[in-house]
Design an enzyme around this catalytic site. Structure first.
Site, short mmCIF file in Angstrom:
data_model
loop_
_atom_site.label_atom_id
_atom_site.label_comp_id
_atom_site.label_asym_id
_atom_site.label_seq_id
_atom_site.Cartn_x
_atom_site.Cartn_y
_atom_site.Cartn_z
N ASP A 102 0.83 -1.20 0.00
CA ASP A 102 0.00 0.00 0.00
C ASP A 102 0.86 1.25 0.00
O ASP A 102 1.47 1.60 1.01
CB ASP A 102 -0.91 -0.01 1.22
CG ASP A 102 -1.92 1.14 1.20
OD1 ASP A 102 -2.03 1.81 0.17
OD2 ASP A 102 -2.60 1.34 2.22
N ASP A 147 -1.51 5.48 -6.29
CA ASP A 147 -1.86 4.57 -5.19
C ASP A 147 -1.89 3.13 -5.67
O ASP A 147 -2.59 2.80 -6.63
CB ASP A 147 -3.23 4.97 -4.64
CG ASP A 147 -3.61 4.20 -3.39
OD1 ASP A 147 -2.74 3.56 -2.79
OD2 ASP A 147 -4.81 4.23 -3.03
#
Length: 484
Positions: free
Chosen positions: A96, A336
């Site tokens: 992440d 992201d």
């Protein structure tokens, strides 16, 4: 005496060579797609619906209070990285880049509302693990930058020791911390232990150990810009490894034979300006870069400036909020790895969709049922090959435009393949409406999702404060790196 001097010189050379081999050579790690370990087969409609719901919820979570950590909601759209700390067995965590914390689900684990979730990959604390003191900057970072004096008071450190800054022992550990995300949450404690990244081993690595979670049994490997992230902690050990990394996500389009291929994650990946432009398989490689923007509210985000999107030959300018980050932390587009689909503010999204539909909708019928069932729009029925316009992302910087491959923004599949209806070919635009600009104030303006990053090597060059993109055949790239 001479013999002794030669011996110590020899040891020094060995130590230098070992340090050089570990700190100056990139480390290659493997990323696996969560679908590759799923035991349940899903239809394209179900995959699109679940992935679009996760993307929307995660994007909206970025606009909640800062204490909440945006995490994946469930498996199906994220990439997994295997890590081990101390003498514990390897555990798979979500990669992440949108958060900066590393946490493991630890034995014994109480996972509330996890009946429909994938089985947890549990970690056990090794005997070498130690608690992090309440006075540690890492403790403050885990508690959303709360003052260490407050945290040490919670840990029952005596006032005189708080005043003299002597609460730095295991007798006064960092208090448990709470993080919320999407549709779940967790409570964890901070520990430190050695992190194994063969051939390197990083001492005093800080991570969270969660014994209680809500709706999320899988831990997270935070690669954001905060002090608790893997890159930040690696940089303290070896600047070369921590100051730049890249990944190359294998293009899969949710196909089972593609999601099983590993994607390379390279720590210490610095792109030499003189690097050859032709890959081993004859592929032309050229990076384009855009500058990282500082975000005062969400410092762990990899925020960049999006200037516009071209559909065919028409350039649609991005709104001001996507071009910069304001003093309240609002705006910009975040690169992201943990969100599946790209999210855009409503007005800008509608402009892109209208232009796309004007070129495709006049030839093909809209698949309204598919749109309502998947959350993706527009979708079209077709019999033969669909002609779709090119889609180009224009980032800030000279020549910083990225042309997406067709499969990264237009997903083609068969509707009705589950036997409940007539089988028809369908194609959907893989961008999503992130909400009105007024709702997005104070948070990121848009997100560049991992689906749109497939087939690119994405370099996070922290030393030069930039993100780079180069179109690559990621499966072949893995084979070259792994056998080179």
């Amino acid at each position: 005496m001479k013999t002794c001097s030669i011996f110590f010189l020899y040891l020094a050379i060995l130590q230098y060579c070992f340090y050089f081999s570990v700190s100056s050579s990139p480390l290659l790690l493997s990323l696996s797609h969560s679908l590759s370990i799923s035991k349940h087969s899903s239809s394209p409609l179900h995959l699109l619906k679940s992935s679009s719901s996760r993307s929307s919820a995660r994007f909206r979570r970025h606009h909640k209070r800062q204490k909440q950590l945006p995490l994946p909601l469930s498996s199906g759209s994220d990439y997994l990285l295997s890590l081990s700390v101390g003498s514990s067995a390897s555990v798979s965590l979500y990669l992440d880049t949108g958060s900066d914390l590393v946490w493991f689900p630890c034995r014994p684990l109480t996972c509330i509302l996890c009946e429909s979730k994938p089985p947890p990959s549990l970690s056990s604390l090794s005997s070498s693990a130690s608690t992090v003191p309440c006075s540690s900057p890492s403790c403050s970072a885990a508690h959303s930058s709360h003052p260490s004096s407050d945290l040490c008071a919670i840990s029952n450190c005596p006032l005189d020791l708080i005043e003299t800054g002597e609460c730095n022992t295991s007798s006064y550990p960092c208090p448990p911390f709470y993080y919320a995300y999407g549709d779940g949450s967790l409570v964890a404690r901070l520990f430190s232990d050695s992190l194994s990244l063969p051939p390197a081993s990083v001492a005093n690595f800080t991570f969270g150990c969660a014994h209680t979670t809500l709706a999320e049994p899988i831990g997270v490997a935070g690669f954001g810009r905060g002090r608790l992230s893997i890159p930040a902690q690696l940089a303290a050990y070896s600047p070369h490894l921590g100051n730049s990394f890249s990944y190359c996500l294998v293009s899969h389009s949710f196909k089972s034979d593609r999601v099983i291929r590993p994607s390379p994650l390279i720590l210490g990946r610095f792109v030499d300006e003189k690097e050859k432009r032709i890959g081993d398989d004859g592929e032309k490689i050229e990076f384009v870069y855009t500058e990282l923007l500082d975000n005062p509210k969400h410092p762990y985000f990899y925020s960049v400036s999006l200037q516009g999107i071209s559909i065919g030959k028409r350039n649609i300018p991005a709104p001001t909020m996507l071009r910069r980050v304001d003093r309240n932390g609002g705006g910009g587009i975040v690169v992201d790895s943990g969100t599946t689909f790209t999210m855009l503010p409503t007005k800008f999204y509608n402009s892109v969709v209208e232009e796309f539909d004007s070129r495709v909708g006049g030839v093909h019928d809209r698949a309204d049922r598919v749109e309502s069932g998947t959350g993706m729009s527009p979708c079209y029925y077709f019999n033969q090959t669909v002609r779709v316009p090119a889609l180009v992302l224009h980032f800030a910087g000279n020549g910083s435009s990225v042309a997406l491959p067709r499969r990264n923004y237009f997903y083609e599949f068969t509707d009705g393949g589950d036997g409940k209806g007539e089988k028809r070919k369908v194609g959907c635009l893989m961008l999503m409406n992130g909400g009105d600009e007024s709702e997005l104030r104070g948070g990121t303006g848009a997100i560049l999702g991992n689906y749109q990053q497939q087939g690119f090597e994405v370099v996070y060059d922290l030393l030069n404060r930039r993100v780079g993109f180069a179109k690559r055949k990621c499966a072949s790239y893995w084979d070259t790196l792994n056998h080179g």
